[in-house]
Design a protein around this motif. Sequence first.
Motif, PDB file in Angstrom:
ATOM      1  N   GLY A 295       0.830  -1.208   0.000  1.00 18.88           N
ATOM      2  CA  GLY A 295       0.000   0.000   0.000  1.00 18.88           C
ATOM      3  C   GLY A 295       0.855   1.245   0.000  1.00 18.88           C
ATOM      4  N   ASP A 296       0.367   2.291   0.672  1.00 23.67           N
ATOM      5  CA  ASP A 296       1.176   3.511   0.733  1.00 23.67           C
ATOM      6  C   ASP A 296       0.923   4.225   2.061  1.00 23.67           C
ATOM      7  OD1 ASP A 296      -1.289   4.677   0.519  1.00 23.67           O
ATOM      8  OD2 ASP A 296      -1.055   5.276  -1.573  1.00 23.67           O
ATOM      9  N   GLY A 297       1.706   5.297   2.307  1.00 25.15           N
ATOM     10  CA  GLY A 297       1.527   6.119   3.508  1.00 25.15           C
ATOM     11  C   GLY A 297       2.167   5.501   4.740  1.00 25.15           C
ATOM     12  N   VAL A 298       2.280   6.330   5.771  1.00 24.97           N
ATOM     13  CA  VAL A 298       2.870   5.892   7.044  1.00 24.97           C
ATOM     14  C   VAL A 298       1.818   6.084   8.129  1.00 24.97           C
ATOM     15  CG1 VAL A 298       4.704   6.311   8.724  1.00 24.97           C
ATOM     16  CG2 VAL A 298       5.175   6.596   6.280  1.00 24.97           C
ATOM     17  N   ARG A 299       1.468   4.995   8.798  1.00 24.10           N
ATOM     18  CA  ARG A 299       0.493   5.081   9.881  1.00 24.10           C
ATOM     19  C   ARG A 299       1.174   4.830  11.212  1.00 24.10           C
ATOM     20  NH1 ARG A 299      -1.781   3.279   5.650  1.00 24.10           N
ATOM     21  NH2 ARG A 299      -1.005   1.165   5.956  1.00 24.10           N
ATOM     22  N   PHE A 300       0.921   5.706  12.184  1.00 22.06           N
ATOM     23  CA  PHE A 300       1.415   5.513  13.548  1.00 22.06           C
ATOM     24  C   PHE A 300       0.282   4.908  14.369  1.00 22.06           C
ATOM     25  CE2 PHE A 300       5.566   7.635  14.296  1.00 22.06           C
ATOM     26  CZ  PHE A 300       5.835   7.981  12.979  1.00 22.06           C
ATOM     27  N   MET A 301       0.542   3.717  14.942  1.00 18.84           N
ATOM     28  CA  MET A 301      -0.498   2.981  15.654  1.00 18.84           C
ATOM     29  C   MET A 301      -0.180   2.936  17.155  1.00 18.84           C
ATOM     30  SD  MET A 301      -2.019   2.088  12.849  1.00 18.84           S
ATOM     31  CE  MET A 301      -3.259   0.939  13.424  1.00 18.84           C
ATOM     32  N   SER A 302      -1.239   2.960  17.963  1.00 20.85           N
ATOM     33  CA  SER A 302      -1.062   2.745  19.402  1.00 20.85           C
ATOM     34  C   SER A 302      -2.280   2.016  19.929  1.00 20.85           C
ATOM     35  CB  SER A 302      -0.900   4.083  20.122  1.00 20.85           C
ATOM     36  OG  SER A 302      -0.717   3.853  21.499  1.00 20.85           O
ATOM     37  N   ARG A 303      -2.043   0.928  20.611  1.00 24.35           N
ATOM     38  CA  ARG A 303      -3.126   0.091  21.175  1.00 24.35           C
ATOM     39  C   ARG A 303      -4.221  -0.184  20.150  1.00 24.35           C
ATOM     40  NH1 ARG A 303      -2.097   4.055  25.160  1.00 24.35           N
ATOM     41  NH2 ARG A 303      -0.394   3.279  26.418  1.00 24.35           N
ATOM     42  N   GLY A 304      -3.769  -0.575  18.947  1.00 25.49           N
ATOM     43  CA  GLY A 304      -4.723  -1.016  17.923  1.00 25.49           C
ATOM     44  C   GLY A 304      -5.337   0.092  17.101  1.00 25.49           C
ATOM     45  N   GLY A 305      -5.201   1.361  17.540  1.00 27.01           N
ATOM     46  CA  GLY A 305      -5.810   2.457  16.776  1.00 27.01           C
ATOM     47  C   GLY A 305      -4.747   3.332  16.132  1.00 27.01           C
ATOM     48  N   GLU A 306      -5.165   4.094  15.112  1.00 27.88           N
ATOM     49  CA  GLU A 306      -4.209   4.991  14.453  1.00 27.88           C
ATOM     50  C   GLU A 306      -4.174   6.344  15.154  1.00 27.88           C
ATOM     51  OE1 GLU A 306      -4.728   5.444  10.212  1.00 27.88           O
ATOM     52  OE2 GLU A 306      -3.190   7.009  10.123  1.00 27.88           O
ATOM     53  N   ILE A 307      -2.965   6.874  15.339  1.00 31.99           N
ATOM     54  CA  ILE A 307      -2.793   8.197  15.946  1.00 31.99           C
ATOM     55  C   ILE A 307      -2.806   9.218  14.827  1.00 31.99           C
ATOM     56  CG2 ILE A 307      -1.169   9.675  17.176  1.00 31.99           C
ATOM     57  CD1 ILE A 307       0.020   7.288  18.472  1.00 31.99           C
ATOM     58  N   SER A 308      -3.542  10.307  15.014  1.00 30.63           N
ATOM     59  CA  SER A 308      -3.511  11.302  13.924  1.00 30.63           C
ATOM     60  C   SER A 308      -2.433  12.343  14.236  1.00 30.63           C
ATOM     61  CB  SER A 308      -4.891  11.938  13.742  1.00 30.63           C
ATOM     62  OG  SER A 308      -5.111  12.879  14.745  1.00 30.63           O
ATOM     63  N   LEU A 309      -1.638  12.630  13.203  1.00 36.98           N
ATOM     64  CA  LEU A 309      -0.575  13.622  13.320  1.00 36.98           C
ATOM     65  C   LEU A 309      -0.989  14.788  12.451  1.00 36.98           C
ATOM     66  CD1 LEU A 309       2.464  11.198  12.814  1.00 36.98           C
ATOM     67  CD2 LEU A 309       1.528  12.017  14.995  1.00 36.98           C
ATOM     68  N   ARG A 310      -1.012  15.987  13.023  1.00 40.35           N
ATOM     69  CA  ARG A 310      -1.498  17.135  12.235  1.00 40.35           C
ATOM     70  C   ARG A 310      -0.597  17.409  11.031  1.00 40.35           C
ATOM     71  NH1 ARG A 310      -1.428  21.735  15.235  1.00 40.35           N
ATOM     72  NH2 ARG A 310      -1.510  20.534  17.165  1.00 40.35           N
ATOM     73  N   GLN A 311       0.719  17.402  11.270  1.00 34.33           N
ATOM     74  CA  GLN A 311       1.669  17.590  10.160  1.00 34.33           C
ATOM     75  C   GLN A 311       2.805  16.611  10.386  1.00 34.33           C
ATOM     76  OE1 GLN A 311       2.895  21.647   9.587  1.00 34.33           O
ATOM     77  NE2 GLN A 311       3.774  21.223   7.587  1.00 34.33           N
ATOM     78  N   ALA A 312       3.238  15.909   9.326  1.00 37.39           N
ATOM     79  CA  ALA A 312       4.215  14.833   9.497  1.00 37.39           C
ATOM     80  C   ALA A 312       5.613  15.363   9.838  1.00 37.39           C
ATOM     81  CB  ALA A 312       4.279  13.990   8.225  1.00 37.39           C
TER      82      ALA A 312
END
Length: 317
Positions: A295-312
Amino acid sequence: MSRSGEFEIIERLLAPLAGEGAFSLSDDAAVLPELSHGEAWVATKDAMVAGVHFLADDPPDLIARKLVRVNLSDLAAMGASPMGYLLAFALSPDCDDDWLEAFVAGLAEDQRIFGIALYGGDTVSTPGPVTLSLTALGRVERGRELRRNGARAGDAVYVSGSVGDAALGLKCLQEELAVSAGYRKTLVDRYRLPEARVRLGPALIGSATACQDVSDGLAADLGHIARRSGAGMEIEADLVPISQAARAAIAAGSGLETLPFTGGDDYELVFTAPVDAVLPDVGVPLTRIGRVVAGDGVRFMSRGGEISLRQAGWRHF
Ligand SMILES: Nc1ncnc2c1ncn2[C@@H]1O[C@H](COP(=O)(O)OP(=O)(O)OP(=O)(O)O)[C@@H](O)[C@H]1O
Ligand SMILES: Cc1ncc(C[n+]2csc(CCOP(=O)(O)O)c2C)c(N)n1
Ligand SMILES: [Mg+2]
Ligand SMILES: [Mg+2]
Ligand SMILES: [Mg+2]
């Protein structure tokens, strides 16, 4: 305030730093030394501007050493070993001889530490903030350089050292964050004087499938590997190495939990490698923080959920 003339700066301060083939900075250009058989030159350039990359009142020797190191970091990311550099600086009206002498002492110190020499440059004036640019030259075994495009689904993702200290150190200097004196010094030192992972980069040849250094921010820079490799990444946020000083600073402030993922100025290496690869031990901690996925993109995960980052990460515009 006293400021030497352009040619006195070159002859008195810079010429002693010149490498063989640079003719003591007395000619129009330098002749570079020969490389060993099978080696190729590697070149990179990064610029730094007062108020954008460092603070105008930072110690001048550390400004010089940061300029050297951010560039050696890019060589390391390619698996290259440093050989030398060219330097351009645009001096603002308030750079006096004391400032220049301290700056040059910083260059000399890092030349000694990294075994590099000065091959030329340019000295100019500016009515604006101090503006510095350095071109670093290195060498690598031809064809074995580390690239951003080799990550494959299934590879593990690693980072060296720890991330977040420098961005938190800048917040301390800007008086946006208050921590104990000991932690403040650790964080500020890492903002002003990054390590460059010059031994780790070359040692990763043979095991890393992709590599780059973290200048803009962990999430942004992992994004470059992902995009160039045509893959995605899943990062376990809780595995990302964060120093004790950074943890204390995050706890002391508010809303800083994701700053280590996006803050930048870390100059660590991030790389991917097959899960069974044997990684080099050069005395730098390496932490597995996630994996490459289809796939594509970078996802930051914590305890099964994705963390949203405002700006990478950092963007100039
Ligand atoms: N003005 C430019 N002229 C030529 N090449 C450029 C220019 N700006 C960037 N590049 C090239 O684009 C690529 C990406 O540049 P970039 O500066 O983002 O990388 P970096 O140095 O790893 O990151 P950072 O600048 O955050 O340290 C590099 O190969 C760089 O040499
Ligand atoms: C005073 C001050 N404000 C903000 C920052 C943060 N910052 C600026 S440029 C950059 C990325 C690397 O630069 P480049 O991409 O130009 O090589 C980062 C993280 C800083 N270092 N100093
Ligand atoms: Mg750059
Ligand atoms: Mg880089
Ligand atoms: Mg760079």
